[in-house]
Design an enzyme around this catalytic site. Sequence first.
Site, PDB file in Angstrom:
ATOM      1  N   CYS A 157       0.828  -1.209   0.000  1.00  0.00           N
ATOM      2  CA  CYS A 157       0.000   0.000   0.000  1.00  0.00           C
ATOM      3  C   CYS A 157       0.863   1.261   0.000  1.00  0.00           C
ATOM      4  O   CYS A 157       0.462   2.282  -0.532  1.00  0.00           O
ATOM      5  CB  CYS A 157      -0.983   0.008   1.158  1.00  0.00           C
ATOM      6  SG  CYS A 157      -0.241  -0.166   2.770  1.00  0.00           S
ATOM      7  N   HIS A 194      -1.150   1.772   7.417  1.00  0.00           N
ATOM      8  CA  HIS A 194      -1.772   1.589   6.113  1.00  0.00           C
ATOM      9  C   HIS A 194      -1.662   2.917   5.366  1.00  0.00           C
ATOM     10  O   HIS A 194      -1.832   3.979   5.950  1.00  0.00           O
ATOM     11  CB  HIS A 194      -3.228   1.176   6.286  1.00  0.00           C
ATOM     12  CG  HIS A 194      -3.926   0.917   4.979  1.00  0.00           C
ATOM     13  ND1 HIS A 194      -3.446   0.003   4.066  1.00  0.00           N
ATOM     14  CD2 HIS A 194      -5.036   1.464   4.431  1.00  0.00           C
ATOM     15  CE1 HIS A 194      -4.249  -0.001   3.002  1.00  0.00           C
ATOM     16  NE2 HIS A 194      -5.212   0.868   3.200  1.00  0.00           N
TER      17      HIS A 194
END
Length: 1002
Positions: A246, A914
């Site tokens: 990510c 994230h």
Amino acid sequence: MTASEPPGLETQRRDILSLLRDTELRAGDSWYVVERRWYEQWKEFVETGDQNSSSFPGQIDNTELFEDLDSYHLKERLVENEDFMLVPADAWHKLLVWYGVVDAQPPLERKVVDLPSTLKVEVYPVEIFLCLHSNMENVITAQFSRADNIQSIQRAMCEAFAVTVGSECRLWMKSSDSSCERLRNIHMSVLDACLSSGMTVIMETRNADGTWPSSRPQIMRNSVEEQDSYRGQPGVCGLTNLGNTCFMNSALQCLSNTPPLTEYFLQSSYLEELNFTNPLGMKGEIAEAYADVIKQMWSGRHYSVVPRVFKTKVGHFASQFLGYQQHDSQELLSFLLDGLHEDLNRVKNKEYIELRDADGRPDQEVAEEAWRNHRRRNDSVIVDTFHGLFKSTLVCPECLKISVTFDPFCYLSVPLPVSKERVMEVFYVSLDPYAKPAQHRVVVPKAGKVFDLCSALCEMTSIPPAQMVVADVFNHRFYKIYNADESLSCILDRDDIFVYELSVLEEQQEEQVLLALYLRERSHYRDYGSGSSSYGTTLFGHPLLLNVPRSSCSQEALYTLFLQRLRRYVRPPDPSEELEEEEEEDDEQELYKTQTNGISDDEEQEGAEKAEPFQSDLCCGDSSSNSQSDDTATAKPLLDQNNTQPPPDHGDGETNNKSENPTEPICSADTTDTAKDVNPGTHSTEGAEISSKPPLPSNTTEEEQKEEDKQEEACSPSPKANEQPAKRRACRKRRKSLFTIQAVNSNGTTERGTGEGGSAVSFSSQPYVAIDWDPEMKKRFYNENEAEKYVKHSSMEVPQQQTTVQLQECIELFTTVETLEEENPWYCPVCKKHQLATKKLDLWSLPEVLIIHLKRFSYTKFTREKLDSIVDFPLRDLDFSGCLLRKNLSNGEPPSRYDLIAVSNHYGGLRDGHYTSYACNKDNGQWYYFDDSKVTYAREDQIVTNAAYVLFYHRQDKIRKPTLPAPNTSPTSTTQPANDITSCKDEEAEPSAASYVTMETD
Ligand SMILES: [Zn+2]
């Protein structure tokens, strides 16, 4: 099997550290993972300790690294040097021989793998699911190295699924988005194939009629065809997560939405500028792979793109981006901008240019010269778009020499104002035995000391700081007990900090002992195998710290004190209960009192066997009997430097009662009977029949039996022992106390800690004791549920204030005068020596697209933290005219106003994060939120959050108006997928081998 006597501490230190320093990584070699805290404690032990030191690390303990102790599966995302250390095999084997390993934990052996451009220890192999196409319900898990090839997976599958040798096979890999891709080249490595943990490999075998099962029409779904029909907004396209990628996707989305760069690639201008010869570049491969991704993303034909080739190329050229760990989107961005620049550098032969000092020349002249020189060596779309120039001024504190240089930059890393205060959450344990530990939230100075933490707690509890002691609790023991003057920076936010209230003694004269108390449960077996002489015990519950007057350190006094302190969750037995546990002795009335003296026979034997003075103090075994002269009137301190003192006095009359048969041999059937109490599985009445030997418990090995035999020998009648028959007798009769008290080391183990040469643990080092429970007694009298309870102090309810800072403040901090640090001085050409000069940075000229990196990750010598302040940044009209040095151009002020075009976000803490991004589509002016393969509409008021990490600004004079109208989004549409609903569903569905499979046609 047996631990050999370790060499001296200095030898240990030298041996291990030189192995760590000198062992080179060689492909195929084994390295071992060791828990960092254990390693640090070992290091402290060998550096500062002596054999008596309480820092003795005990057996190697990797418990904290395992997800659970059944599978011994490594926790995810462990970080080297933070959570674990890697030691070469030779070092591991030495440590193993010297210290053993707890509970037969499997060694964490890992191989060095040879990956493109790097050798590394592969701590996390790739864990993938395997199944056959004909039976996708039957899935097995297997681990492979990134250096393994696809063929080895095929071999493993043939074996696992008993596929006939010689069958013709095809392998497919399925990622979490359910798309399948054929693994055509079986000689390709796992790394190059981009197989990553969590993916599934499906194998099919050719049918007898020559067809392949997966090409049957009902199974096939032609994804290429479907995507052909998709005509979405170009650029509004997700990126599939290839396993912890990510960070890469977030950076790519920001760059993809940088108009000048994307247009350069979409117009294929890069083809003419690819630099295949630049030794600093990647032979054009990064640029080509990047162009490929951008062209797919802007084709309007895909909901989501799989940036596999790009990831592989990045991995090939930057080893830090390989593999498994969470990475930093800004680091990748920096690498990528550099890689693209060198791959696209129009300068084929870089000439050497000597840099000239400003020497008092005007800034304008020096700046233009610096920029010209930079452009002579660096000329690419990246320089055109992202490079600016800042001025750096150094002043020598001694001769006041001023040195001015102008340096190009590709992004601005701006600091966040760091709060001088810190919020800590700690547990406060009151003296009141009925009070549950209370969790407090306190505000302390970041640079404060442990004393400041106590002072802050004092305000809430009214207990003076001097009556508190602060400790780091880890694995049911004290990892560290802090002194009041230690720095708070030693304490990390994730540490479990307990603060204990201590009692005050009225008479000031009496010396207090700070006693650390551990709880242990005996296991059903004796752990001889490890070579240590400890019987198997497991720490449990919460340790305690208490102040005890030195005169109250007798077994008896401590037993009473502990019972009282643990009252909330340890139920004191009433005398009748005690009786039923007792064996047919006549003097049960005294028994309870005698028990309070503590130690049952097995410790006595343990002590006798090892003849360790400290332990003999704890019990009344043979060795202490040796030195006994006469009974004193006062109770014997449990912890005393002077082990020649007599053993505990058992008090008035009681001992006499028990000495009724002074001639009784010590090792009678009776003795073996009590010795059996060690094995909780075999205690109590059946022992009555035993004559000379206890029956072997079912789990007793031959070796254990041998050991017990030895013990019997150890307590066989001897003149010495017979001199003290009363003592012996008294000991033997004590049994079935709630728990026994044992001196231990800081690690909670008994096998060491008393040192050589007869010196016992002194009061100058921290004394530790454990109370040991038989499992049954623990079950009956220890209330685990109650023990774990705690309350939240009202300070926990006060919401933590979110600090907000302005982006301008961060930019001002960037340009604030600072003094160089000791580690990084400046060489003054006038003084001819290194000086701690003052340094000031100023912005000279800014690029068309300005990247601002907010330095949220703060790493100092002692602390690593993520600053989660909200940085309030403008979406429009970020104006630099006030702080740009370069002014008087012929055509007036240079343009210096910027609009936001993209943001890379980081959610979470230091290690488990994230990344996503917000970006504005250049064609329609609409903001989108990119979360891997998902794309949703975004509103402008959602963009400023405390997750914002890297900001992309476009200078207003270069911005072109959107050519398309903004899409018609309803007010609630921000959660609506902007690319495709079905692809989002795919993403959310639990991917399993049995779920819908898309396979391309062969
Ligand atoms: Zn100087």
